[in-house]
Design a protein around this motif. Structure first.
Motif, PDB file in Angstrom:
ATOM      1  N   SER A   1      73.218 -13.327  21.280  1.00  0.00           N
ATOM      2  CA  SER A   1      72.806 -14.607  20.710  1.00  0.00           C
ATOM      3  C   SER A   1      72.161 -15.424  21.811  1.00  0.00           C
ATOM      4  O   SER A   1      72.238 -15.068  22.987  1.00  0.00           O
ATOM      5  CB  SER A   1      74.000 -15.357  20.103  1.00  0.00           C
ATOM      6  N   GLY A   2      71.525 -16.504  21.424  1.00  0.00           N
ATOM      7  CA  GLY A   2      70.844 -17.319  22.420  1.00  0.00           C
ATOM      8  C   GLY A   2      70.567 -18.711  21.906  1.00  0.00           C
ATOM      9  O   GLY A   2      71.094 -19.139  20.876  1.00  0.00           O
ATOM     10  N   PHE A   3      69.713 -19.370  22.628  1.00  0.00           N
ATOM     11  CA  PHE A   3      69.389 -20.756  22.303  1.00  0.00           C
ATOM     12  C   PHE A   3      68.015 -20.861  21.655  1.00  0.00           C
ATOM     13  O   PHE A   3      67.321 -21.849  21.801  1.00  0.00           O
ATOM     14  CB  PHE A   3      69.470 -21.621  23.571  1.00  0.00           C
TER      15      PHE A   3
ATOM     16  N   HIS B   1      66.118  -5.853  14.723  1.00  0.00           N
ATOM     17  CA  HIS B   1      66.823  -6.934  15.411  1.00  0.00           C
ATOM     18  C   HIS B   1      66.260  -8.302  15.001  1.00  0.00           C
ATOM     19  O   HIS B   1      65.049  -8.484  14.909  1.00  0.00           O
ATOM     20  CB  HIS B   1      66.695  -6.777  16.928  1.00  0.00           C
ATOM     21  N   ARG B   2      67.149  -9.240  14.786  1.00  0.00           N
ATOM     22  CA  ARG B   2      66.780 -10.633  14.529  1.00  0.00           C
ATOM     23  C   ARG B   2      67.635 -11.506  15.433  1.00  0.00           C
ATOM     24  O   ARG B   2      68.819 -11.227  15.646  1.00  0.00           O
ATOM     25  CB  ARG B   2      67.021 -11.026  13.061  1.00  0.00           C
ATOM     26  N   SER B   3      67.035 -12.561  15.947  1.00  0.00           N
ATOM     27  CA  SER B   3      67.772 -13.443  16.860  1.00  0.00           C
ATOM     28  C   SER B   3      68.892 -14.162  16.128  1.00  0.00           C
ATOM     29  O   SER B   3      68.826 -14.393  14.922  1.00  0.00           O
ATOM     30  CB  SER B   3      66.812 -14.460  17.493  1.00  0.00           C
ATOM     31  N   LYS B   4      69.911 -14.470  16.910  1.00  0.00           N
ATOM     32  CA  LYS B   4      71.069 -15.191  16.393  1.00  0.00           C
ATOM     33  C   LYS B   4      71.330 -16.353  17.340  1.00  0.00           C
ATOM     34  O   LYS B   4      71.312 -16.173  18.559  1.00  0.00           O
ATOM     35  CB  LYS B   4      72.276 -14.244  16.355  1.00  0.00           C
ATOM     36  N   SER B   5      71.571 -17.520  16.801  1.00  0.00           N
ATOM     37  CA  SER B   5      71.850 -18.683  17.628  1.00  0.00           C
ATOM     38  C   SER B   5      73.307 -18.716  18.064  1.00  0.00           C
ATOM     39  O   SER B   5      74.200 -18.321  17.310  1.00  0.00           O
ATOM     40  CB  SER B   5      71.536 -19.978  16.867  1.00  0.00           C
ATOM     41  N   VAL B   6      73.518 -19.186  19.269  1.00  0.00           N
ATOM     42  CA  VAL B   6      74.879 -19.371  19.780  1.00  0.00           C
ATOM     43  C   VAL B   6      75.588 -20.393  18.899  1.00  0.00           C
ATOM     44  O   VAL B   6      75.009 -21.408  18.515  1.00  0.00           O
ATOM     45  CB  VAL B   6      74.845 -19.891  21.236  1.00  0.00           C
ATOM     46  N   SER B   7      76.831 -20.104  18.574  1.00  0.00           N
ATOM     47  CA  SER B   7      77.624 -21.050  17.792  1.00  0.00           C
ATOM     48  C   SER B   7      79.025 -21.105  18.371  1.00  0.00           C
ATOM     49  O   SER B   7      79.470 -20.177  19.057  1.00  0.00           O
ATOM     50  CB  SER B   7      77.692 -20.604  16.326  1.00  0.00           C
ATOM     51  N   SER B   8      79.714 -22.175  18.084  1.00  0.00           N
ATOM     52  CA  SER B   8      81.100 -22.294  18.533  1.00  0.00           C
ATOM     53  C   SER B   8      81.956 -21.181  17.958  1.00  0.00           C
ATOM     54  O   SER B   8      82.817 -20.627  18.648  1.00  0.00           O
ATOM     55  CB  SER B   8      81.676 -23.656  18.135  1.00  0.00           C
TER      56      SER B   8
END
Length: 166
Positions: free
Chosen positions: A22-24, A49-56
């Motif tokens: 994951s990333g920003f 592959h698809r990007s994933k956002s960093v989450s808590s």
């Protein structure tokens, strides 16, 4: 690139550790064409592959969090402060892991992470050399992607040797 490489290495060793990325960046973006171009010759198909956002939630469930740069550690610690004790740059976790014995088969990953990271504090980020950051090749010539791929290949092999010794 790192997630694909580490996931394959651990899988080849029979590991049950899950690797995620994951990333920003924005959620759902496809893998950049230059990344596909440098990874395909090594047998990686990143077309799905698809990007994933960093989450808590993602950070809370991770046993260890590995960032590519010092700045990633700062950003991750802001998003989820309690993650600090199990968050490292790629170079840092490999270096600390190589200074201690590899993970024992009876040792959990969180226990190993606590052992190698014992005594670290937030100010330690400032002591990490910028030369250990894994450079982001986005927007650079293809040879930058190749350098990053090769650096990640070395780091993922060393990390796999530490967490899942052959």
């Amino acid at each position: 690139m790192a997630a694909a490489m580490l996931s394959r290495l651990l899988s080849e060793r029979g590991s049950e550790f899950a690797v995620d990325s994951s990333g920003f960046v924005s959620e759902g973006a496809p893998c950049p064409e230059d990344v596909k171009e440098v990874m395909t010759p090594l047998g990686y198909d990143l077309s799905a592959h698809r990007s994933k956002s960093v989450s808590s939630a993602l950070l809370a469930s991770a046993q260890v969090v590995v960032g590519m740069t010092r700045q990633h550690l700062v950003d991750l610690s802001i998003v989820h402060p309690s993650v600090w004790s199990r968050t490292f740059t790629f170079s840092e976790i490999v270096r600390l892991g190589e200074e201690c014995p590899s993970r024992r088969s009876s040792e959990t990953l969180p226990s190993w992470v606590a052992r190698i990271g014992g005594g670290r504090h937030g100010a330690r980020i400032l002591e990490l050399p910028l030369s250990e950051d894994v450079p982001d090749p986005i927007g650079k010539p293809l040879k930058a992607y190749l350098r990053t791929r090769d650096q990640l290949g070395e780091l993922t092999t060393r990390l796999a040797d530490l967490v899942e010794p052959v």
